[in-house]
Every structure is written in structure tokens, then in C-alpha cells.
Design a protein around this motif. Structure first.
Motif, PDB file in Angstrom:
ATOM      1  N   GLU A 108       0.875  -1.241  -0.141  1.00  0.00           N
ATOM      2  CA  GLU A 108       0.121   0.177  -0.271  1.00  0.00           C
ATOM      3  C   GLU A 108       0.898   1.438  -0.157  1.00  0.00           C
ATOM      4  O   GLU A 108       1.979   1.383   0.613  1.00  0.00           O
ATOM      5  CB  GLU A 108      -0.926   0.054   1.308  1.00  0.00           C
ATOM      6  CG  GLU A 108      -1.783   1.138   1.215  1.00  0.00           C
ATOM      7  CD  GLU A 108      -2.947   1.029   2.274  1.00  0.00           C
ATOM      8  OE1 GLU A 108      -3.794   1.940   2.530  1.00  0.00           O
ATOM      9  OE2 GLU A 108      -3.230   0.130   3.008  1.00  0.00           O
ATOM     10  N   GLY A 109       0.337   2.074  -0.678  1.00  0.00           N
ATOM     11  CA  GLY A 109       1.153   3.478  -1.004  1.00  0.00           C
ATOM     12  C   GLY A 109       1.880   3.617  -2.374  1.00  0.00           C
ATOM     13  O   GLY A 109       2.310   4.595  -2.759  1.00  0.00           O
ATOM     14  N   LYS A 110       1.941   2.207  -2.696  1.00  0.00           N
ATOM     15  CA  LYS A 110       2.502   2.023  -4.213  1.00  0.00           C
ATOM     16  C   LYS A 110       1.490   1.450  -5.037  1.00  0.00           C
ATOM     17  O   LYS A 110       0.914   0.649  -4.840  1.00  0.00           O
ATOM     18  CB  LYS A 110       3.797   1.205  -4.274  1.00  0.00           C
ATOM     19  CG  LYS A 110       4.855   1.720  -3.474  1.00  0.00           C
ATOM     20  CD  LYS A 110       6.112   0.633  -3.463  1.00  0.00           C
ATOM     21  CE  LYS A 110       7.030   1.264  -2.488  1.00  0.00           C
ATOM     22  NZ  LYS A 110       8.392   0.018  -2.198  1.00  0.00           N
ATOM     23  N   SER A 111       1.312   2.268  -6.334  1.00  0.00           N
ATOM     24  CA  SER A 111       0.231   1.673  -7.338  1.00  0.00           C
ATOM     25  C   SER A 111       0.755   1.293  -8.716  1.00  0.00           C
ATOM     26  O   SER A 111       1.590   1.834  -9.175  1.00  0.00           O
ATOM     27  CB  SER A 111      -0.795   2.474  -7.233  1.00  0.00           C
ATOM     28  OG  SER A 111      -1.728   2.725  -6.132  1.00  0.00           O
ATOM     29  N   ALA A 112       0.162   0.172  -9.356  1.00  0.00           N
ATOM     30  CA  ALA A 112       0.273   0.207 -10.820  1.00  0.00           C
ATOM     31  C   ALA A 112      -1.078   0.264 -11.615  1.00  0.00           C
ATOM     32  O   ALA A 112      -2.007  -0.099 -10.898  1.00  0.00           O
ATOM     33  CB  ALA A 112       0.815  -1.217 -10.865  1.00  0.00           C
ATOM     34  N   SER A 113      -0.930   0.850 -12.649  1.00  0.00           N
ATOM     35  CA  SER A 113      -1.946   1.258 -13.391  1.00  0.00           C
ATOM     36  C   SER A 113      -2.200   1.316 -14.878  1.00  0.00           C
ATOM     37  O   SER A 113      -1.016   1.130 -15.410  1.00  0.00           O
ATOM     38  CB  SER A 113      -3.012   2.504 -13.021  1.00  0.00           C
ATOM     39  OG  SER A 113      -3.939   2.834 -13.545  1.00  0.00           O
ATOM     40  N   ASP A 114      -3.206   1.127 -15.648  1.00  0.00           N
ATOM     41  CA  ASP A 114      -3.282   1.119 -16.995  1.00  0.00           C
ATOM     42  C   ASP A 114      -2.435   0.130 -17.760  1.00  0.00           C
ATOM     43  O   ASP A 114      -1.737   0.492 -18.554  1.00  0.00           O
ATOM     44  CB  ASP A 114      -2.707   2.655 -17.645  1.00  0.00           C
ATOM     45  CG  ASP A 114      -3.306   3.650 -16.686  1.00  0.00           C
ATOM     46  OD1 ASP A 114      -4.570   3.335 -16.528  1.00  0.00           O
ATOM     47  OD2 ASP A 114      -2.778   4.757 -16.630  1.00  0.00           O
ATOM     48  N   PRO A 115      -2.768  -1.139 -17.512  1.00  0.00           N
ATOM     49  CA  PRO A 115      -2.262  -2.150 -18.364  1.00  0.00           C
ATOM     50  C   PRO A 115      -2.348  -2.176 -19.717  1.00  0.00           C
ATOM     51  O   PRO A 115      -3.366  -1.849 -20.333  1.00  0.00           O
ATOM     52  CB  PRO A 115      -2.866  -3.623 -17.639  1.00  0.00           C
ATOM     53  CG  PRO A 115      -4.076  -2.967 -17.121  1.00  0.00           C
ATOM     54  CD  PRO A 115      -4.283  -1.617 -16.801  1.00  0.00           C
ATOM     55  N   SER A 116      -1.333  -2.822 -20.541  1.00  0.00           N
ATOM     56  CA  SER A 116      -1.458  -2.763 -22.264  1.00  0.00           C
ATOM     57  C   SER A 116      -0.523  -3.945 -22.225  1.00  0.00           C
ATOM     58  O   SER A 116       0.178  -4.274 -21.359  1.00  0.00           O
ATOM     59  CB  SER A 116      -0.800  -1.393 -22.770  1.00  0.00           C
ATOM     60  OG  SER A 116       0.245  -1.249 -22.438  1.00  0.00           O
ATOM     61  N   MET A 117      -0.660  -4.529 -23.584  1.00  0.00           N
ATOM     62  CA  MET A 117       0.208  -5.928 -23.812  1.00  0.00           C
ATOM     63  C   MET A 117       0.440  -5.644 -25.286  1.00  0.00           C
ATOM     64  O   MET A 117      -0.157  -4.934 -26.193  1.00  0.00           O
ATOM     65  CB  MET A 117      -0.701  -7.075 -23.563  1.00  0.00           C
ATOM     66  CG  MET A 117      -1.028  -7.320 -22.160  1.00  0.00           C
ATOM     67  SD  MET A 117      -1.918  -8.915 -21.760  1.00  0.00           S
ATOM     68  CE  MET A 117      -3.610  -7.953 -21.827  1.00  0.00           C
ATOM     69  N   ILE A 118       1.427  -6.420 -25.594  1.00  0.00           N
ATOM     70  CA  ILE A 118       2.095  -6.697 -26.846  1.00  0.00           C
ATOM     71  C   ILE A 118       2.385  -7.982 -27.030  1.00  0.00           C
ATOM     72  O   ILE A 118       3.155  -8.699 -26.087  1.00  0.00           O
ATOM     73  CB  ILE A 118       3.389  -5.916 -27.397  1.00  0.00           C
ATOM     74  CG1 ILE A 118       2.854  -4.323 -27.057  1.00  0.00           C
ATOM     75  CG2 ILE A 118       3.630  -6.310 -28.615  1.00  0.00           C
ATOM     76  CD1 ILE A 118       4.206  -3.548 -27.608  1.00  0.00           C
ATOM     77  N   VAL A 119       2.054  -8.945 -28.025  1.00  0.00           N
ATOM     78  CA  VAL A 119       2.060 -10.283 -28.390  1.00  0.00           C
ATOM     79  C   VAL A 119       3.323 -10.147 -29.345  1.00  0.00           C
ATOM     80  O   VAL A 119       3.330  -9.687 -30.379  1.00  0.00           O
ATOM     81  CB  VAL A 119       0.738 -10.883 -28.860  1.00  0.00           C
ATOM     82  CG1 VAL A 119       1.391 -12.525 -29.165  1.00  0.00           C
ATOM     83  CG2 VAL A 119       0.020 -10.906 -27.690  1.00  0.00           C
TER      84      VAL A 119
END
Length: 377
Positions: A108-119
Motif C-alpha cells: 500500500e502506497g505504491k500503485s500500478a495502473s493502465d495495463p497494456s500488452m504486446i504479443v
């Protein structure tokens, strides 16, 4: 030659109806897509909402759907101390899905957001990108991360910070982020994606060595917010861009791999200022009868409503009127092509309360006027 992640499906619906009557065949064409709840409010106790869908088809045909798990509130990265990235996977073209799987869960206090992918169709690797922030020690400072899966999304590598590779050092305090959804692999094997600096514009970044290192193309693209890039049949690049306040999409094209761009508004692609999705469906170079590009967005000048899908047969110069998938509240969307050749759509609906998956055939999208088939030799 890099083959697109496209697979053979049944021929035109009308010719595959067997003993169905013409009335029954017509009913099939008019049948609205069914929705599968992937990440809806109330699925997990203590989770405020899920946002920002991303979906790809893995090299083995599995579907991987990724999204933000927003814990204390539904706010974006800079306003939440607890956002994680989670996925669900399907091995049967979206009929059944695994339980929710955690991919990134910082303290908590650290965040990850907006996933995207490349195959990467050459190596079989899947790259997942996201934006990171430590709200306790560096609030409003955005970092750009990537992870890799070499087993079709079952396991993922540790996060790698690639901020210094794809963003200028003087941008440290700028509002910058990798666009959610997906990037592409060009026919040359190059991996390519989009990132936004709200102070200077949209930029491309890429890799020429299958993700071992990444580089930044220092040519700003304007106007553009969250955007998607695809490669056209002639090898050029096209960016389809969100532009807030204009009521339409903008398109940017480049014949020199992003060094220079030509910009044009596209009034027929009405848009309320929202993230959309665009993908290559078929290419003559891959042995198909036509070049086809598919586009999805909230088809509305104002207000995020009316999720619709369109098709272009002339490399994005013109578009079909399209078909509405869902008339109600609709926002971000992400497209993919299923192993059976159908079109998969993962999107936000009903005021961000639902994130659901649906799929449909090319015959349904075109009211029976087109079908998915290889060209005759």
C-alpha cells in the motif's frame, strides 16, 4: 514474414447454417452479442471498482484480459495508494475463464495502473506494460514498467523500470503514461507502442530486439491523448487518437516509421474523448481475400455511451456505419481476434460498474455481407 495473430474460422454464417431455414439464419445475424462478466463490482470484497481493460490473444490461442483492481476508491493512479493489475484467462474463446489472478500487487502506497500488452509472434513472449507511482515518497512522479510472460500469461517476470529508455529525463515531473490497451508488432518484427506526455504530446516507443531493450522516438504527435498505432498494408504507420473536446477522432500517418507525421481529423469517427481500440483483422499479404481493420469506441459526440464496432476495407480511409454492441453507458474498450476468427471485445459499461467480454462474427458485424475466409489461389 510476421504472421498476424489471425486464425481460420467458419465461412459465412448463411452458408454454415446446415438445415436452418432462412428465417433462422436471419435471426442468427440479428442476434445481439452476449456478455460475460469478467470484472464487475462486488466480485471481490473490499474492491471499489475495476477499470482500464486490456485484452490480447496469446500465441497458443488463450485470451488474456487484464485490468486495474482499484481498492480504496475508483480514482486514477495519482489519487489512489492501492491499485493492482489483475488478469483472467480463457482457453476456449471466451466461454470460460480462470478465477482472478494477481499480476502486480505492490505494498500500500505504491500503485500500478493502465495495463497494456504486446504479443511477440516470433518469440511467443507477451509483454505487459503499466504505469507506476509511489504515492508515499514521490507523489505525481510517473514511472513506466514492463513485465514478460513466456508461457501464454500463466506466469510473469519481475517488473522492469524502462522510464529512462522511453522518456526524457527532463520529463520526470510531467504527467506521462503508457497508453492502456495494446501495442503492435510490425512485419519486420519491431515492437511498437504509444505513450503520452500531456505537456508535449503523444510519442512512439519500440524495441528492435524482442523486448531486451526499448527506445524512444522523439517526434511528438499532436493533437493526441490516449491512442493506438497499427501498421497499414503498405508498411506505413497509422495512429488513431483520442482528442478531448473535438467530438471526433484524429488520425496521424507516417511513411518513415514515426519520424514525421501527417495529421487529419476524421469527422465520421465521432467520439466523446475516450480511449478506443483499433486492430488489424485481416491482410491480403497473409493470404486473406481483403484487408480489414476493426475499430471500437463509445460512438457518441458527447457522453460515454453507445459502444460500437466499425470496419474499414481501405486501410482506414473510410469506415462502415458500424454496429452498436451496447447502447448504454460505455467507456474504454479493447479488441482482439479469437482463435476461431471471431472478434472479441472487452469494455467498460454501466458507469464503470461492469467490465465485460463479448464476441461476434464478421458476418454479424456486416449483416451477412462479409465473411472471414482465405483468398482462393
Amino acid at each position: 514474414m510476421i504472421k498476424n495473430a489471425i486464425f481460420f474460422m467458419a465461412i459465412a454464417l448463411l452458408s454454415s447454417c446446415g438445415t436452418k431455414t432462412l428465417v433462422e439464419a436471419k435471426e442468427d445475424l440479428n442476434k445481439q452479442p452476449e456478455f460475460t462478466a469478467l470484472f464487475n463490482s462486488g466480485m471481490e470484497e473490499g474492491i471499489s471498482c475495476y477499470r482500464i481493460p486490456s485484452i490480447v490473444t496469446a500465441p497458443n490461442g488463450d485470451l488474456i484480459a487484464a485490468i486495474d483492481q482499484r481498492v480504496p476508491n475508483c480514482g486514477d493512479l495519482k489519487w489512489s495508494k492501492d491499485i493492482n493489475v489483475i488478469i483472467r484467462r480463457s482457453s476456449d474463446n471466451g466461454k470460460n475463464w480462470t478465477p482472478i489472478e494477481m499480476v502486480i500487487d505492490f505494498p500500500e502506497g505504491k500503485s500500478a495502473s493502465d495495463p497494456s500488452m504486446i504479443v511477440d509472434e516470433v518469440t511467443g513472449d507477451i509483454f505487459m506494460f503499466y504505469n507506476y507511482m509511489n504515492l508515499d515518497t514521490e507523489k505525481d512522479i510517473y514511472y513506466l514498467h514492463v513485465m514478460k510472460s513466456s508461457d501464454n500469461g500463466k506466469t510473469w517476470s519481475k517488473p522492469e523500470d524502462i522510464t529512462s529508455q522511453i522518456a526524457k529525463s527532463e520529463w520526470k515531473k510531467d504527467f506521462k503514461f503508457i497508453t492502456s490497451g495494446r501495442g503492435i508488432q510490425m512485419r519486420s518484427g519491431k515492437l511498437l507502442h504509444t505513450m503520452v506526455n500531456l505537456n508535449s504530446g503523444l510519442h512512439l516507443f519500440g524495441s528492435d530486439n524482442h523486448g531486451k531493450t526499448w527506445y524512444f522516438i522523439d517526434t511528438p504527435v499532436l493533437p493526441a491523448d490516449e491512442s493506438k498505432v497499427i501498421q497499414l498494408a503498405d508498411g506505413s504507420l497509422m495512429i488513431n487518437a483520442r482528442v478531448n473536446g473535438k467530438g471526433m477522432r484524429y488520425v496521424h500517418t507516417s511513411n518513415d516509421e514515426g519520424k514525421t507525421w501527417e495529421t487529419n481529423p476524421v469527422p465520421e469517427l465521432i467520439d466523446p474523448g475516450c480511449n478506443a481500440s483499433i486492430i488489424r483483422y485481416t491482410s491480403k499479404e497473409d493470404g486473406f481475400d481483403k484487408n480489414r481493420i476493426i475499430f471500437s469506441n463509445a460512438k457518441s459526440v458527447k457522453g460515454r455511451v453507445n459502444m460500437a464496432v466499425r470496419i474499414s476495407y481501405d486501410e482506414g480511409k473510410t469506415w462502415s456505419e458500424g454496429k452498436t454492441v451496447y447502447e448504454g453507458s460505455s467507456a474504454y474498450s479493447s479488441l482482439t481476434i479469437l482463435e476461431n476468427g471471431e472478434i472479441g471485445l472487452f469494455f467498460e459499461k454501466d458507469g464503470y460498474k461492469k467490465n465485460e467480454f463479448t464476441s461476434f462474427s464478421l458476418a454479424w458485424l456486416t449483416d451477412g455481407k462479409d465473411s472471414y475466409k482465405k483468398a482462393e489461389k
